[in-house]
Design an enzyme around this catalytic site. Structure first.
Site, PDB file in Angstrom:
ATOM      1  N   CYS A  95       0.852  -1.183   0.000  1.00  0.00           N
ATOM      2  CA  CYS A  95       0.000   0.000   0.000  1.00  0.00           C
ATOM      3  C   CYS A  95       0.894   1.241   0.000  1.00  0.00           C
ATOM      4  O   CYS A  95       1.841   1.320   0.794  1.00  0.00           O
ATOM      5  CB  CYS A  95      -0.905  -0.010   1.227  1.00  0.00           C
ATOM      6  SG  CYS A  95      -2.050   1.380   1.297  1.00  0.00           S
ATOM      7  N   HIS A 137      -8.709  -3.430  -3.392  1.00  0.00           N
ATOM      8  CA  HIS A 137      -7.873  -2.659  -2.468  1.00  0.00           C
ATOM      9  C   HIS A 137      -8.329  -1.194  -2.432  1.00  0.00           C
ATOM     10  O   HIS A 137      -8.500  -0.612  -1.355  1.00  0.00           O
ATOM     11  CB  HIS A 137      -6.410  -2.774  -2.933  1.00  0.00           C
ATOM     12  CG  HIS A 137      -5.423  -2.055  -2.091  1.00  0.00           C
ATOM     13  ND1 HIS A 137      -4.497  -2.714  -1.311  1.00  0.00           N
ATOM     14  CD2 HIS A 137      -5.155  -0.731  -1.922  1.00  0.00           C
ATOM     15  CE1 HIS A 137      -3.726  -1.838  -0.701  1.00  0.00           C
ATOM     16  NE2 HIS A 137      -4.104  -0.624  -1.057  1.00  0.00           N
ATOM     17  N   GLU A 138      -8.519  -0.602  -3.609  1.00  0.00           N
ATOM     18  CA  GLU A 138      -8.885   0.820  -3.670  1.00  0.00           C
ATOM     19  C   GLU A 138     -10.310   1.053  -3.181  1.00  0.00           C
ATOM     20  O   GLU A 138     -10.574   2.036  -2.481  1.00  0.00           O
ATOM     21  CB  GLU A 138      -8.687   1.373  -5.084  1.00  0.00           C
ATOM     22  CG  GLU A 138      -7.265   1.276  -5.605  1.00  0.00           C
ATOM     23  CD  GLU A 138      -6.190   1.841  -4.682  1.00  0.00           C
ATOM     24  OE1 GLU A 138      -6.475   2.768  -3.896  1.00  0.00           O
ATOM     25  OE2 GLU A 138      -5.050   1.346  -4.743  1.00  0.00           O
ATOM     26  N   HIS A 141     -10.293   1.122   0.542  1.00  0.00           N
ATOM     27  CA  HIS A 141      -9.845   2.406   1.104  1.00  0.00           C
ATOM     28  C   HIS A 141     -11.013   3.371   1.303  1.00  0.00           C
ATOM     29  O   HIS A 141     -11.085   4.066   2.319  1.00  0.00           O
ATOM     30  CB  HIS A 141      -8.813   3.077   0.193  1.00  0.00           C
ATOM     31  CG  HIS A 141      -7.412   2.659   0.438  1.00  0.00           C
ATOM     32  ND1 HIS A 141      -6.822   2.677   1.678  1.00  0.00           N
ATOM     33  CD2 HIS A 141      -6.450   2.226  -0.429  1.00  0.00           C
ATOM     34  CE1 HIS A 141      -5.564   2.267   1.585  1.00  0.00           C
ATOM     35  NE2 HIS A 141      -5.320   1.986   0.310  1.00  0.00           N
TER      36      HIS A 141
END
Length: 187
Positions: A95, A137-138, A141
């Protein structure tokens, strides 16, 4: 280009605000995020990673067939396979908000994201391999989840140790300082 926000900063650990206004400010944010992502040599970047409380991410990432896909997604909805269609892959993941640290993280090998782009136009991305991992992953976030939340405590401790060991390579305003300090090579 903007400095990258680190894990532990409150904006990294809460659900972000839904985007309702698609204006020049959002377009500027997206351009800054893309420049920051490339400067940091990343494949994706979410708004909270530059300290902004809005549901938007950018990416430029290959899939399993090495097809490069770039995009902007605002207000994403993540669709993951279920049941027999669900196949987990454990791969190293890192990350930009914990630079230099990597550990294995199991994620579905396919992902489908819908949303709108920075102009409000509908977008849809379906990915495999690294692209699948990036989309997950994004999107995580934007809902306050860092990938360290998805790994066992021992792996999380390893991540923090790796990051700490490399901390001097990543100043607080990274990647801004790194880019400024690199020599310009003319071609």
């Amino acid at each position: 280009m903007r400095p990258i926000t680190r894990w532990g900063t409150p904006v990294m650990h809460r659900e972000l605000e839904t985007i309702t206004v698609f204006d020049d400010d959002l377009e500027t944010l997206v351009k800054d995020m893309v420049a920051t992502m490339y400067a940091a040599k990343g494949v994706g970047l979410a708004a909270n990673q530059v300290g902004i409380d809005l549901k938007v991410f950018v990416f430029d990432c290959p899939d399993d067939d090495n097809v490069q896909t770039t995009g902007v997604v605002c207000n994403p909805v993540l669709h993951l396979p279920e049941g027999k269609a669900r196949n987990l892959e454990e791969e190293d993941e890192g990350c930009l908000s914990l630079p230099g640290a990597f550990t294995g993280c199991a994620r579905p090998d396919q992902a489908h994201v819908t949303g709108v782009d920075h102009t409000g136009a509908p977008v849809e991305f379906i990915g495999s391999g690294l692209l699948s991992r990036c989309l997950q992953h994004e999107t995580d976030h934007l809902f306050g989840t860092v990938f360290g939340d998805r790994v066992p405590e021992r792996s999380r401790k390893k991540l923090y140790k790796q990051h700490q060991d490399l901390a001097e390579d990543y100043p607080d305003d990274w990647p801004v300082t790194i880019l400024i300090d690199e020599p310009v090579i003319e071609r």
